[in-house]
Design an enzyme around this catalytic site. Structure first.
Site, PDB file in Angstrom:
ATOM      1  N   ASN A  84      36.194   8.484  18.373  1.00  0.00           N
ATOM      2  CA  ASN A  84      35.411   9.499  19.066  1.00  0.00           C
ATOM      3  C   ASN A  84      34.972  10.589  18.085  1.00  0.00           C
ATOM      4  O   ASN A  84      35.268  10.533  16.895  1.00  0.00           O
ATOM      5  CB  ASN A  84      36.227  10.071  20.226  1.00  0.00           C
ATOM      6  CG  ASN A  84      35.367  10.449  21.413  1.00  0.00           C
ATOM      7  OD1 ASN A  84      34.281  10.976  21.255  1.00  0.00           O
ATOM      8  ND2 ASN A  84      35.870  10.187  22.613  1.00  0.00           N
ATOM      9  N   HIS A 114      50.363  16.722  -1.511  1.00  0.00           N
ATOM     10  CA  HIS A 114      50.471  17.469  -2.766  1.00  0.00           C
ATOM     11  C   HIS A 114      51.939  17.784  -3.046  1.00  0.00           C
ATOM     12  O   HIS A 114      52.734  17.964  -2.116  1.00  0.00           O
ATOM     13  CB  HIS A 114      49.668  18.768  -2.681  1.00  0.00           C
ATOM     14  CG  HIS A 114      48.228  18.556  -2.350  1.00  0.00           C
ATOM     15  ND1 HIS A 114      47.305  18.161  -3.285  1.00  0.00           N
ATOM     16  CD2 HIS A 114      47.564  18.659  -1.170  1.00  0.00           C
ATOM     17  CE1 HIS A 114      46.121  18.029  -2.708  1.00  0.00           C
ATOM     18  NE2 HIS A 114      46.253  18.325  -1.422  1.00  0.00           N
ATOM     19  N   ALA A 141      43.672  13.094  21.385  1.00  0.00           N
ATOM     20  CA  ALA A 141      42.865  14.115  20.721  1.00  0.00           C
ATOM     21  C   ALA A 141      43.708  15.079  19.891  1.00  0.00           C
ATOM     22  O   ALA A 141      44.799  15.486  20.287  1.00  0.00           O
ATOM     23  CB  ALA A 141      42.063  14.897  21.764  1.00  0.00           C
ATOM     24  N   ALA A 159      48.170  13.563  22.771  1.00  0.00           N
ATOM     25  CA  ALA A 159      47.257  14.547  22.185  1.00  0.00           C
ATOM     26  C   ALA A 159      48.028  15.670  21.505  1.00  0.00           C
ATOM     27  O   ALA A 159      49.057  16.131  22.000  1.00  0.00           O
ATOM     28  CB  ALA A 159      46.354  15.119  23.274  1.00  0.00           C
ATOM     29  N   THR A 164      55.031  12.369  11.845  1.00  0.00           N
ATOM     30  CA  THR A 164      55.624  12.509  10.513  1.00  0.00           C
ATOM     31  C   THR A 164      56.442  11.289  10.099  1.00  0.00           C
ATOM     32  O   THR A 164      56.731  11.121   8.919  1.00  0.00           O
ATOM     33  CB  THR A 164      56.536  13.748  10.463  1.00  0.00           C
ATOM     34  OG1 THR A 164      57.600  13.576  11.408  1.00  0.00           O
ATOM     35  CG2 THR A 164      55.755  15.010  10.808  1.00  0.00           C
ATOM     36  N   LYS A 165      56.833  10.461  11.094  1.00  0.00           N
ATOM     37  CA  LYS A 165      57.670   9.286  10.822  1.00  0.00           C
ATOM     38  C   LYS A 165      57.122   8.088  11.577  1.00  0.00           C
ATOM     39  O   LYS A 165      56.319   8.226  12.495  1.00  0.00           O
ATOM     40  CB  LYS A 165      59.116   9.557  11.250  1.00  0.00           C
ATOM     41  CG  LYS A 165      59.790  10.665  10.462  1.00  0.00           C
ATOM     42  CD  LYS A 165      61.229  10.866  10.933  1.00  0.00           C
ATOM     43  CE  LYS A 165      61.906  11.982  10.144  1.00  0.00           C
ATOM     44  NZ  LYS A 165      63.316  12.197  10.598  1.00  0.00           N
ATOM     45  N   ARG A 182      59.238   7.302  25.771  1.00  0.00           N
ATOM     46  CA  ARG A 182      59.677   6.190  26.610  1.00  0.00           C
ATOM     47  C   ARG A 182      59.011   4.910  26.136  1.00  0.00           C
ATOM     48  O   ARG A 182      58.050   4.942  25.361  1.00  0.00           O
ATOM     49  CB  ARG A 182      59.327   6.430  28.077  1.00  0.00           C
ATOM     50  CG  ARG A 182      57.832   6.500  28.358  1.00  0.00           C
ATOM     51  CD  ARG A 182      57.579   6.694  29.840  1.00  0.00           C
ATOM     52  NE  ARG A 182      56.170   6.793  30.176  1.00  0.00           N
ATOM     53  CZ  ARG A 182      55.366   5.760  30.399  1.00  0.00           C
ATOM     54  NH1 ARG A 182      55.840   4.511  30.291  1.00  0.00           N
ATOM     55  NH2 ARG A 182      54.100   5.924  30.715  1.00  0.00           N
TER      56      ARG A 182
END
Length: 219
Positions: A84, A114, A141, A159, A164-165, A182
């Site tokens: 989108n 970085h 989103a 959204a 991070t994992k 879930r």
């Protein structure tokens, strides 16, 4: 070893190296052309996507504006992938996307990072880690997928999440940091939004069978 070679090996490198920038700017020219097409330029858009992406299957569509560090040069997309408005690929290295993936507005998939060491960040040094998105994944989103992450097939990312994992297959996950809420299960075959039920049934082959006013499946 050149910075381009260091980049390809996953080492810390200088992204401002002239060889890297020259290649990057050539890729961005194609992305610029794509983002300046008109809505009816469907054939032109498809031809540009084939030139831009490392791999791209049939039935893929990305709403302009599409953003990408390397003009999608390092993005490997399966078939029927939909992006989108405002999707961003920080594709300094490979991003792998399976079939039937849906990316909502302003999703960011980033491979670049970085060093924490300040003196290296003063020099704008960088390293990259590939991202892998399984088939049938829906990312909501404004979600952000960070370098090195894998998202398993069929999973849904809520959204605004920051992934991070790694996320396993067949789950709903959300939050910052993103976590599994879930598993996708039997209830999802009946309800599509909160307690609202489908007016059809889906068989084991994915065929949709609509119901009549008596809630019985029709032919």
């Amino acid at each position: 070893m050149t910075d381009k070679e260091r980049m390809l090996k996953g080492l810390v490198y200088n992204p401002g190296d002239p060889q890297i920038l020259a290649e990057q700017f050539d890729c961005l020219e194609l992305l610029y052309d794509y983002n300046h097409t008109r809505p009816h330029d469907t054939e032109k858009r498809q031809n540009l996507l084939k030139k831009m992406f490392a791999e791209i299957g049939e039935g893929c569509y990305f709403e302009p504006p599409l953003h990408s560090n390397f003009g999608c040069k390092h993005v490997h997309a399966g078939k029927n992938v939909y992006g989108n408005f405002g999707v961003t690929f920080v594709d300094d290295t490979d991003i792998y996307i399976g079939d039937y993936v849906m990316l909502a507005p302003h999703v960011v998939i980033a491979t670049a990072a970085h060093p924490i060491l300040p003196v290296l960040r003063e020099k704008a040094m960088q390293y990259n880690r590939a991202v892998k998105i399984g088939s049938n994944v829906w990312i909501g989103a404004n979600a952000v997928v960070l370098p090195g992450v894998t998202i398993g097939r069929n999973s849904v990312i809520g959204a605004g999440s920051v992934v991070t994992k790694d996320i396993p297959e067949n789950v709903v996950a959300a939050g910052n940091p993103c976590r599994v809420l879930r598993e996708i299960g039997e209830r999802d075959k009946e309800c599509f939004f909160k307690n609202e039920k489908y007016d059809f049934a889906v068989d084991e082959n994915g065929n949709i069978c609509y119901k009549d006013e008596n809630n019985e499946v029709t032919e």
